[in-house]
Design a protein around this motif. Structure first.
Motif, PDB file in Angstrom:
ATOM      1  N   ASP A   1      63.343   9.580  58.989  1.00 17.67           N
ATOM      2  CA  ASP A   1      62.623   9.978  57.776  1.00 17.67           C
ATOM      3  C   ASP A   1      62.288  11.466  57.781  1.00 17.67           C
ATOM      4  O   ASP A   1      62.314  12.123  56.733  1.00 17.67           O
ATOM      5  N   ALA A   2      61.958  11.994  58.964  1.00 23.12           N
ATOM      6  CA  ALA A   2      61.540  13.390  59.063  1.00 23.12           C
ATOM      7  C   ALA A   2      62.716  14.353  59.012  1.00 23.12           C
ATOM      8  O   ALA A   2      62.613  15.440  58.433  1.00 23.12           O
ATOM      9  N   PHE A   3      63.852  13.965  59.615  1.00 19.73           N
ATOM     10  CA  PHE A   3      64.915  14.931  59.881  1.00 19.73           C
ATOM     11  C   PHE A   3      66.222  14.638  59.160  1.00 19.73           C
ATOM     12  O   PHE A   3      67.236  15.282  59.451  1.00 19.73           O
ATOM     13  N   CYS A   4      66.216  13.719  58.223  1.00 21.02           N
ATOM     14  CA  CYS A   4      67.432  13.460  57.444  1.00 21.02           C
ATOM     15  C   CYS A   4      67.050  12.865  56.092  1.00 21.02           C
ATOM     16  O   CYS A   4      66.070  12.117  55.986  1.00 21.02           O
ATOM     17  N   ILE A   5      67.820  13.201  55.072  1.00 17.21           N
ATOM     18  CA  ILE A   5      67.719  12.544  53.780  1.00 17.21           C
ATOM     19  C   ILE A   5      68.738  11.418  53.804  1.00 17.21           C
ATOM     20  O   ILE A   5      69.939  11.643  53.633  1.00 17.21           O
ATOM     21  N   ALA A   6      68.259  10.219  54.088  1.00 15.94           N
ATOM     22  CA  ALA A   6      69.171   9.106  54.365  1.00 15.94           C
ATOM     23  C   ALA A   6      68.856   7.913  53.487  1.00 15.94           C
ATOM     24  O   ALA A   6      67.689   7.564  53.293  1.00 15.94           O
ATOM     25  N   GLY A   7      69.902   7.278  52.952  1.00 12.84           N
ATOM     26  CA  GLY A   7      69.702   6.067  52.176  1.00 12.84           C
ATOM     27  C   GLY A   7      70.711   5.920  51.061  1.00 12.84           C
ATOM     28  O   GLY A   7      71.799   6.498  51.089  1.00 12.84           O
ATOM     29  N   THR A   8      70.335   5.147  50.060  1.00 11.61           N
ATOM     30  CA  THR A   8      71.189   4.902  48.899  1.00 11.61           C
ATOM     31  C   THR A   8      71.223   6.144  48.005  1.00 11.61           C
ATOM     32  O   THR A   8      70.401   7.056  48.150  1.00 11.61           O
ATOM     33  N   PRO A   9      72.176   6.206  47.069  1.00  3.68           N
ATOM     34  CA  PRO A   9      72.197   7.353  46.150  1.00  3.68           C
ATOM     35  C   PRO A   9      70.866   7.570  45.432  1.00  3.68           C
ATOM     36  O   PRO A   9      70.444   8.719  45.239  1.00  3.68           O
ATOM     37  N   GLU A  10      70.197   6.499  45.039  1.00  2.00           N
ATOM     38  CA  GLU A  10      68.911   6.646  44.359  1.00  2.00           C
ATOM     39  C   GLU A  10      67.866   7.281  45.274  1.00  2.00           C
ATOM     40  O   GLU A  10      67.154   8.206  44.881  1.00  2.00           O
ATOM     41  N   THR A  11      67.792   6.787  46.513  1.00  2.00           N
ATOM     42  CA  THR A  11      66.836   7.340  47.465  1.00  2.00           C
ATOM     43  C   THR A  11      67.141   8.801  47.761  1.00  2.00           C
ATOM     44  O   THR A  11      66.238   9.650  47.783  1.00  2.00           O
ATOM     45  N   VAL A  12      68.409   9.104  48.004  1.00  2.00           N
ATOM     46  CA  VAL A  12      68.799  10.479  48.306  1.00  2.00           C
ATOM     47  C   VAL A  12      68.489  11.400  47.134  1.00  2.00           C
ATOM     48  O   VAL A  12      67.988  12.513  47.317  1.00  2.00           O
TER      49      VAL A  12
END
Length: 340
Positions: A287-298
């Motif tokens: 959570d702190a060091f990457c923008i990770a997830g689904t297109p909506e989350t990103v």
């Protein structure tokens, strides 16, 4: 079109992407061409001795593209003499018909230690490399005696202006980049870090001479995107391990991350025990060091980052499938652009 908050940046703001040269060169060239088709305007190839040579990759991408700007992101002036770096970047600029950009930073301390290199006086080394490069590109012969030595050095071909973006995380490098460079590639992924970096950059901009023009505060964020959010987060483990293992204690404190666990990750990486290091990565680190997830989350996370940054570069790993990730990141950026 560049994604920008419009707060400081001008025509130099980036809608960028990073490729890590860990795949065969032919595959990287195909990814670079795809990035151009998806609307990215700048491509950085990262530089680590254990991956393929970024300048070779960039030269081949230049031959297969027409508009996307190309440069190392970031290269350090320790493994290679700064005058040689200036010439390598200038060669990419020529090969791409004026699309070169210089991503310059101090380098990863642990990686340089593998090569027996002491990263001495990093801020001065980066600043001197930038200034000497600009003089060489202007056609000057340069004599320099500082963190490195050059005696009557010059390039035997014309170059012109090349934008310089400094890879920056610490307070002094952020201030220096804002005062002297065309932009900063701020290696972070969380709004909390960009809020802090924004304050440091504002301090540097207060001392920036008018003749240097506008400055681009670019978020150089680790991104991992996929339709399956769990797969995206799992793919984020390797870059997050490298970031967490080398993060300064104030950064760890900012996110409530255990110092001992981060130190252990760094030790595993230094010893080449990469799988063990990746397994130590926690959800909080992702959570702190990457923008990770689904297109909506990103997309939502990019939007939060651009409350502070002027422009955005999507960095490694991009996702479990890099070809698909390039398309998905472009869609997320397009959505942000429509809503801003």
């Amino acid at each position: 079109m560049a994604i920008s908050s419009g707060r400081r940046s001008g025509g130099g703001s980036l809608r960028g992407i990073e490729l890590t040269p860990e795949d065969p060169v032919s595959e990287l060239v195909a990814l670079g061409a795809r990035a151009e088709r998806e609307g990215f305007d700048t491509l950085f190839a990262s530089s680590h001795y254990n991956n393929r040579d970024p300048f070779t990759v960039l030269s081949q991408i230049a031959a297969e593209t027409e508009n996307i700007r190309l440069g190392p992101g970031v290269v350090n002036p320790y493994e290679t003499h700064p005058v040689t770096l200036a010439s390598q970047v200038a060669t990419i600029h020529e090969a791409s018909d004026g699309r070169g950009v210089f991503g310059l930073g101090a380098g990863d301390r642990s990686t340089l230690q593998n090569l027996g290199i002491d990263r001495d006086r990093p801020l001065r080394r980066v600043l001197e490399t930038m200034k000497v490069s600009q003089r060489l590109w202007d056609g000057e012969r340069v004599t320099h005696d500082g963190t490195f030595v050059a005696e009557d050095a010059g390039l035997n071909y014309g170059v012109g202006e090349i934008p310089v973006y400094v890879g920056a995380q610490g307070p002094h490098m952020l201030r220096m980049s804002a005062k002297h460079a065309d932009g900063a590639l701020v290696n972070a992924s969380h709004p909390r870090d960009f809020e802090w970096a924004d304050e440091r950059i504002s301090e540097g901009l207060a001392d920036r001479p008018d003749h240097r023009g506008e400055f681009d505060f670019a978020a150089f964020a680790s991104v991992s995107i996929a339709e399956d959010g769990d797969e995206a987060r799992e793919a984020a483990r390797p870059p997050v391990a490298f970031i967490a293992g080398g993060a300064a204690k104030p950064v760890l404190d900012r996110h409530g991350i255990d110092h001992e666990r981060a130190d252990e990750i760094g030790e595993k990486i230094g010893a080449g025990e990469f799988s063990a290091a990746f397994e130590l990565v926690t959800p909080e680190m992702i959570d702190a060091f990457c923008i990770a997830g689904t297109p909506e989350t990103v997309g939502e996370r990019i939007d939060a980052v651009l409350d502070y940054a002027d422009s955005f570069v999507a960095g490694s790993p991009l996702g479990p499938n890099r070809k698909e990730a390039i398309r998905l990141v472009a869609l997320a950026l397009d959505q942000q652009c429509r809503e801003s």
